[in-house]
Each structure stands twice: as C-alpha cells, then as structure tokens.
Design an enzyme around this catalytic site. Structure first.
Site, PDB file in Angstrom:
ATOM      1  N   GLU A 259       0.431  -1.415   0.282  1.00  0.00           N
ATOM      2  CA  GLU A 259       0.202  -0.042   0.298  1.00  0.00           C
ATOM      3  C   GLU A 259       0.906   1.208  -0.121  1.00  0.00           C
ATOM      4  OE1 GLU A 259      -2.825   0.163   3.193  1.00  0.00           O
ATOM      5  OE2 GLU A 259      -3.556  -1.811   2.778  1.00  0.00           O
ATOM      6  N   GLU A 307     -13.847   6.036  -0.290  1.00  0.00           N
ATOM      7  CA  GLU A 307     -14.761   4.571   0.231  1.00  0.00           C
ATOM      8  C   GLU A 307     -15.333   5.996   1.566  1.00  0.00           C
ATOM      9  OE1 GLU A 307     -12.574   0.180   1.146  1.00  0.00           O
ATOM     10  OE2 GLU A 307     -11.323   1.825  -0.097  1.00  0.00           O
ATOM     11  N   LYS A 310     -15.665   4.363   5.367  1.00  0.00           N
ATOM     12  CA  LYS A 310     -14.482   3.653   6.924  1.00  0.00           C
ATOM     13  C   LYS A 310     -14.575   5.042   7.304  1.00  0.00           C
ATOM     14  CE  LYS A 310     -10.928   2.487   4.967  1.00  0.00           C
ATOM     15  NZ  LYS A 310      -9.428   2.204   4.685  1.00  0.00           N
ATOM     16  N   GLU A 316      -9.165   9.056   5.475  1.00  0.00           N
ATOM     17  CA  GLU A 316      -9.447   7.867   4.816  1.00  0.00           C
ATOM     18  C   GLU A 316     -10.487   7.566   3.672  1.00  0.00           C
ATOM     19  OE1 GLU A 316      -8.575   4.395   6.150  1.00  0.00           O
ATOM     20  OE2 GLU A 316      -6.524   5.831   7.812  1.00  0.00           O
TER      21      GLU A 316
END
Length: 334
Positions: A259, A307, A310, A316
């Site tokens: 990541e 997203e 999250k 995030e």
C-alpha cells in the site's frame, strides 16, 4: 487499510501495466481494491475498469468470492489477504489452513492469477504471534494442494521498523519480525510493506518538506553511514525496511509495497493536486528502485475508490484514484 498515523502505512493494489511516458520497466505498479462503501460498482464492473485502464494487478483484503469469480481469466495478478479475522484460526492448525486453501484458492487458481497470500495486514499486539504459524500452515497447505507457486507473506505497518532515519539504521522493532524475515528468506517470498510518506509529512511538516514527500525536486538527504543520497521520503522509508531485513539475517528478501498513496481531501495537505503529484510521482519512480536497490519495486497504490464508510480520520475516505461512479478523482496517466 487500517487507521493511519505516522507509522500506519499500507494498501489494496492493482498493477498498472502501461503508463503514458513511463518506461516499459515499470510494469509493477498496482492499485488496491477496498470495498468499505455503500455506493461502489459491482465486482464485475470493477474488474472491467481495471482492464480498461490497463491495470494488471489487484489486492483484495479478504477472500471475496464475488471478486474472485469476476477475476477469472482476466490476467490480473492478485494479492489475496486472508483477513485479520482468520489469522488465529489458520495459525491454530494445518487442517484449518488446508480448509481455507480448499475453499478460497483451489476453486479459482490458476484462472485467477493469485501471486501472494497475505497472512494478516498491519497486525498488532498479541496477534503478531500468530503470523509465523499462519504462514507456515498456509505454505504447507498450498504445497500439499500442488499450489506451491503461490507465495505467502504478511503486510506490515511501517512502524514495524524502528530507527528509520537514517535509512541504514532501520531495524525491526520487535523480535517476531526476525522470525517472519527468516521464513520469507527460506521460501523466496517477499515482505509486504505499507509505506505512506503522507502520514510522516502530516505529522512532521516542520522537518519534512512537501517536495521531499511527493517526489518533487529540491531536497537531498545524505545517509552518513553508507554514503547514499535520498531525494524522496519514499525511498528513505523503503530502504529502512531493507536495512531491517539485513539486520534480521534476511538480506535477500525483496520488498513489495503493498500500500502507498495520498488522500485528496479530509485533512492537512490532503488535496487533489498533492494526491496527483504523489501518485504520478510514485508511478514514474518505482521502475528505477531505490538508492539501495536499483531494481523495479513492485508497488500497489491505495486505493481504487473513495470509500464512504471507512471510519477513523476523514482522510481515510479520500484515498481513491476513482470516484464510486468510476470517474477519475483526478487525472493520472495510466
């Protein structure tokens, strides 16, 4: 991706096969596919988006049967996480590991190009003691099933490395990582590492320049111990992981960046411009490796989508290269 701080750094990845104006050696850039949202495209639409953009690798964070089915015959290389909730179960017995492989690998491979299985992502606390047993059990289960070409690893937070500056001083903070490193050396598997210069910069902008954190010119840092010069924070962080592997007696283990990314909204220095600069810089950079290891560095960008469910820091929810409607969050050259 777990909660992020200066030491909590990792991603779900897709390999991006062909970037405009990028050397052909850069075949190892990926983008991660997280699904913590209520407005994301179907699994089959996501796989089609990967293919239409020339992205030829993916990381998923659990054995998602719908995603695995959609990946059949796509040619997309995959990092398959077992999910942290499965770690203790798989560590506890070889039969549990064998069942997991029979249910989640054998029905799909080789139609799904599973490259690596990650036994845990950013595992913390007492659960770290389950990593090596889980890896051993998965290796045995894969071998028994005739699937030994699939490599087993674990994905670490960057704070698994202590004394990360200068890079040559890097050492694993806890002893379990020595066992992980030596197991990887024995199997030929890479160490998966989540590396986020964003969090290091956010937490220390007085001492770290934005240019240094985003692959822009203007900063050179010399490691007095080995004479290497660093012009990007990313390289310095990765080489600290390599230094830690050496000190653990595993100098031949490669690192895969499982990541890395930069948020486009939600916090300090989180903007579309900075995210574009970092991620395009990452794409253009990793084909040449780091000052310590001048070879292509397999890297997965976090993440494919913003997203909306999250939790934790607002950033995030804004690491995506794409919006849920599949439009680009900002322009990146694939």
């Amino acid at each position: 991706m777990a909660r992020k701080d200066v030491a909590s750094m990792f991603a779900v990845a897709l390999f991006i096969g062909a970037f405009a104006s990028v050397p052909t050696s850069v075949q190892s850039i990926g983008v991660c596919y997280g699904v913590i949202g209520n407005n994301l495209p179907s699994r089959s639409d996501v796989v089609q988006l990967y293919r239409s953009k020339g992205i030829n690798g993916m990381r998923i964070y659990f054995a998602d049967g719908q995603a695995l089915s959609a990946l059949r015959n796509s040619g997309i290389g995959l990092i398959l996480d077992i999910g942290n909730d499965q770690l203790a179960n798989i560590a506890s017995s070889t039969s549990n590991a064998a069942s997991w492989v029979q249910n989640n690998v054998r029905p799909y491979y080789p139609a799904v190009n599973i490259k690596y299985i990650a036994a845990g992502n950013e595992v913390q606390g007492g659960a770290t003691q389950s990593i090596v047993p889980a890896m051993r059990n998965l290796n045995a289960a894969l071998s028994a099933a005739g699937l030994g070409a699939i490599k087993v690893s674990t994905s670490i937070r960057f704070d698994a490395v202590a004394n990360s500056f200068p890079p040559s001083a890097g050492v694993f903070a806890q002893s379990y990582m020595t066992d992980v490193a030596r197991l990887l050396a024995s199997t030929g598997a890479p160490l998966l590492a989540n590396v986020y210069p964003y969090f290091a910069y956010r937490d220390n902008p007085r001492d770290i320049s934005l240019n240094y954190a985003t692959f822009q010119p203007g900063t050179s840092v010399r490691d007095q111990n080995n004479g290497l010069t660093y012009t990007s924070l990313f390289d310095a962080m990765v080489d600290a992981v390599y230094a830690a592997l050496e000190k653990a007696g595993a100098p031949g283990v490669k690192v895969v960046i499982s990541e890395s990314g930069w948020p486009s909204a939600g916090g300090f220095a989180a903007s579309a411009d900075n995210a574009r600069t970092y991620n395009q810089g990452l794409i253009n950079h990793v084909g040449g490796g780091t000052p310590k290891k001048r070879e292509a560095l397999e890297t997965y960008i976090f993440a494919m989508f913003n997203e909306n469910q999250k939790t934790g820091d607002p950033t995030e929810r804004s690491f995506g290269l794409f919006n849920p409607d599949k439009s680009p969050a900002y322009n990146i050259q694939f």
